[in-house]
Design a protein around this motif. Structure first.
Motif, PDB file in Angstrom:
ATOM      1  N   ASN A   1    -107.903  29.208  49.247  1.00  0.00           N
ATOM      2  CA  ASN A   1    -107.872  29.327  47.594  1.00  0.00           C
ATOM      3  C   ASN A   1    -109.160  30.338  47.272  1.00  0.00           C
ATOM      4  N   LYS A   2    -108.961  31.410  47.307  1.00  0.00           N
ATOM      5  CA  LYS A   2    -109.964  32.360  46.782  1.00  0.00           C
ATOM      6  C   LYS A   2    -110.328  32.344  45.237  1.00  0.00           C
ATOM      7  N   GLY A   3    -111.557  32.517  44.805  1.00  0.00           N
ATOM      8  CA  GLY A   3    -111.733  32.387  43.561  1.00  0.00           C
ATOM      9  C   GLY A   3    -113.145  32.315  43.207  1.00  0.00           C
ATOM     10  N   PHE A   4    -113.510  32.169  41.983  1.00  0.00           N
ATOM     11  CA  PHE A   4    -114.854  32.025  41.531  1.00  0.00           C
ATOM     12  C   PHE A   4    -115.402  30.629  41.485  1.00  0.00           C
ATOM     13  N   ARG A   5    -116.799  30.667  41.644  1.00  0.00           N
ATOM     14  CA  ARG A   5    -117.672  29.526  41.187  1.00  0.00           C
ATOM     15  C   ARG A   5    -118.892  29.852  40.543  1.00  0.00           C
ATOM     16  N   LEU A   6    -119.413  29.041  39.716  1.00  0.00           N
ATOM     17  CA  LEU A   6    -120.371  29.243  38.765  1.00  0.00           C
ATOM     18  C   LEU A   6    -121.618  28.264  38.966  1.00  0.00           C
ATOM     19  N   GLY A   7    -123.030  28.852  39.242  1.00  0.00           N
ATOM     20  CA  GLY A   7    -123.960  27.791  39.587  1.00  0.00           C
ATOM     21  C   GLY A   7    -125.094  28.140  38.341  1.00  0.00           C
ATOM     22  N   LEU A   8    -125.914  26.965  37.869  1.00  0.00           N
ATOM     23  CA  LEU A   8    -127.047  27.283  37.080  1.00  0.00           C
ATOM     24  C   LEU A   8    -128.216  26.571  37.652  1.00  0.00           C
ATOM     25  N   GLY A   9    -129.209  27.462  37.827  1.00  0.00           N
ATOM     26  CA  GLY A   9    -130.342  27.279  38.721  1.00  0.00           C
ATOM     27  C   GLY A   9    -131.616  27.283  37.942  1.00  0.00           C
ATOM     28  N   LEU A  10    -132.714  26.565  38.850  1.00  0.00           N
ATOM     29  CA  LEU A  10    -134.220  26.597  38.453  1.00  0.00           C
ATOM     30  C   LEU A  10    -134.664  27.046  39.500  1.00  0.00           C
TER      31      LEU A  10
ATOM     32  N   ASP B   1    -131.457  30.830  36.293  1.00  0.00           N
ATOM     33  CA  ASP B   1    -130.502  31.753  36.462  1.00  0.00           C
ATOM     34  C   ASP B   1    -129.167  31.256  36.426  1.00  0.00           C
ATOM     35  N   ALA B   2    -128.071  32.238  36.369  1.00  0.00           N
ATOM     36  CA  ALA B   2    -126.810  31.816  36.380  1.00  0.00           C
ATOM     37  C   ALA B   2    -126.184  32.717  37.566  1.00  0.00           C
ATOM     38  N   ARG B   3    -125.510  32.089  38.498  1.00  0.00           N
ATOM     39  CA  ARG B   3    -124.863  32.841  39.700  1.00  0.00           C
ATOM     40  C   ARG B   3    -123.405  32.706  39.642  1.00  0.00           C
TER      41      ARG B   3
ATOM     42  N   PHE C   1    -131.821  32.061  52.754  1.00  0.00           N
ATOM     43  CA  PHE C   1    -131.344  30.865  53.468  1.00  0.00           C
ATOM     44  C   PHE C   1    -131.226  29.619  52.478  1.00  0.00           C
ATOM     45  N   GLY C   2    -129.934  29.188  52.781  1.00  0.00           N
ATOM     46  CA  GLY C   2    -129.553  28.038  51.917  1.00  0.00           C
ATOM     47  C   GLY C   2    -128.780  26.994  52.510  1.00  0.00           C
ATOM     48  N   PHE C   3    -128.717  26.034  51.574  1.00  0.00           N
ATOM     49  CA  PHE C   3    -127.653  24.962  51.739  1.00  0.00           C
ATOM     50  C   PHE C   3    -126.792  24.544  50.490  1.00  0.00           C
ATOM     51  N   ALA C   4    -125.363  24.663  50.775  1.00  0.00           N
ATOM     52  CA  ALA C   4    -124.606  24.427  49.413  1.00  0.00           C
ATOM     53  C   ALA C   4    -123.585  23.370  50.007  1.00  0.00           C
ATOM     54  N   ASN C   5    -123.128  22.535  48.866  1.00  0.00           N
ATOM     55  CA  ASN C   5    -122.215  21.561  49.222  1.00  0.00           C
ATOM     56  C   ASN C   5    -121.222  21.874  47.625  1.00  0.00           C
ATOM     57  N   LYS C   6    -120.124  20.864  47.550  1.00  0.00           N
ATOM     58  CA  LYS C   6    -119.367  20.967  46.259  1.00  0.00           C
ATOM     59  C   LYS C   6    -120.322  21.204  44.969  1.00  0.00           C
ATOM     60  N   TYR C   7    -121.371  20.559  44.725  1.00  0.00           N
ATOM     61  CA  TYR C   7    -122.148  20.542  43.296  1.00  0.00           C
ATOM     62  C   TYR C   7    -123.541  21.212  43.686  1.00  0.00           C
ATOM     63  N   LEU C   8    -124.222  21.120  44.617  1.00  0.00           N
ATOM     64  CA  LEU C   8    -125.589  21.336  44.991  1.00  0.00           C
ATOM     65  C   LEU C   8    -125.800  22.648  45.850  1.00  0.00           C
TER      66      LEU C   8
ATOM     67  N   TYR D   1    -127.102  23.740  40.315  1.00  0.00           N
ATOM     68  CA  TYR D   1    -125.791  22.979  40.123  1.00  0.00           C
ATOM     69  C   TYR D   1    -124.741  24.128  40.082  1.00  0.00           C
ATOM     70  N   GLY D   2    -123.633  23.907  41.028  1.00  0.00           N
ATOM     71  CA  GLY D   2    -122.552  24.631  40.953  1.00  0.00           C
ATOM     72  C   GLY D   2    -121.274  23.995  40.673  1.00  0.00           C
ATOM     73  N   PHE D   3    -120.261  24.820  40.393  1.00  0.00           N
ATOM     74  CA  PHE D   3    -118.992  24.154  40.121  1.00  0.00           C
ATOM     75  C   PHE D   3    -117.895  25.225  40.335  1.00  0.00           C
ATOM     76  N   SER D   4    -116.661  24.796  40.727  1.00  0.00           N
ATOM     77  CA  SER D   4    -115.521  25.724  40.782  1.00  0.00           C
ATOM     78  C   SER D   4    -114.967  26.146  39.742  1.00  0.00           C
ATOM     79  N   LEU D   5    -114.381  27.389  39.505  1.00  0.00           N
ATOM     80  CA  LEU D   5    -113.693  27.928  38.313  1.00  0.00           C
ATOM     81  C   LEU D   5    -112.250  28.309  38.941  1.00  0.00           C
ATOM     82  N   LYS D   6    -112.100  27.902  40.056  1.00  0.00           N
ATOM     83  CA  LYS D   6    -110.767  28.406  40.981  1.00  0.00           C
ATOM     84  C   LYS D   6    -109.748  27.678  40.084  1.00  0.00           C
ATOM     85  N   LYS D   7    -108.405  27.972  40.180  1.00  0.00           N
ATOM     86  CA  LYS D   7    -107.212  27.290  39.710  1.00  0.00           C
ATOM     87  C   LYS D   7    -106.897  26.482  40.977  1.00  0.00           C
ATOM     88  N   LYS D   8    -106.456  25.066  40.625  1.00  0.00           N
ATOM     89  CA  LYS D   8    -105.737  24.453  41.453  1.00  0.00           C
ATOM     90  C   LYS D   8    -104.372  24.692  42.039  1.00  0.00           C
TER      91      LYS D   8
END
Length: 161
Positions: free
Chosen positions: A25-34, A51-53, A123-130, A153-160
């Protein structure tokens, strides 16, 4: 050198998309970071930023990113700030750990600071929200570089489906 780097990134992205065996399921995610950083020399005391990614997932393992925000460098006698704008390529090494390369520009907005090229291996670590990462940021026109930490904190903008 830039052509070689962009050609390598483009080849990796296209081959990952072309040889992907399972539908994703291709699509966008948005993350807001410190962000917080430490200088590689003594030109400033530290940095703090937000930042916003925006991330587009091509496959389960490959993504491109667009990141911008504000970074403040604490120094005496004059503090300075800039707005980074970076394009990146993220490759997941497993399910949650990733390596990423970013390139872009820093636009000086206050203090005696000009614009600069930014190059940053990450180099990083990411899961569904972090999303937590460490990066080395090279600035071509500033008299310092930094090692920075990002927590987002990141979240999906993908259509289900």
């Amino acid at each position: 050198m830039k052509k070689v780097i962009f050609t390598a990134i483009g080849t990796l992205v296209l081959s990952s998309v072309a040889f992907s065996q399972t539908p994703y399921n291709k699509g966008f995610r948005l993350g807001l970071g410190l962000n917080g950083g430490f200088p590689t020399d003594g030109d400033y005391d530290g940095s703090l930023g937000i930042d916003a990614r925006l991330q587009y997932d091509f496959t389960k393992k490959t993504s491109i990113t667009l990141t911008s925000g504000y970074t403040h460098l604490f120094a005496e006698p004059e503090e300075v700030g800039f707005v980074p704008a970076k394009l990146g390529f993220k490759y997941f090494l497993g399910n949650q750990f990733y390596a990423m390369g970013e390139a872009g520009a820093a636009f000086g907005v206050n203090g005696n600071i000009d614009n600069s090229l930014i190059l940053a291996p990450v180099f990083g670590f990411a899961n569904k929200y972090l999303d937590a990462s460490v990066r080395y940021e090279y600035y071509s026109d500033y008299e310092t570089d930094q090692i920075a930490l990002r927590l987002a904190y990141g979240f999906s903008l993908k259509k289900k489906k």
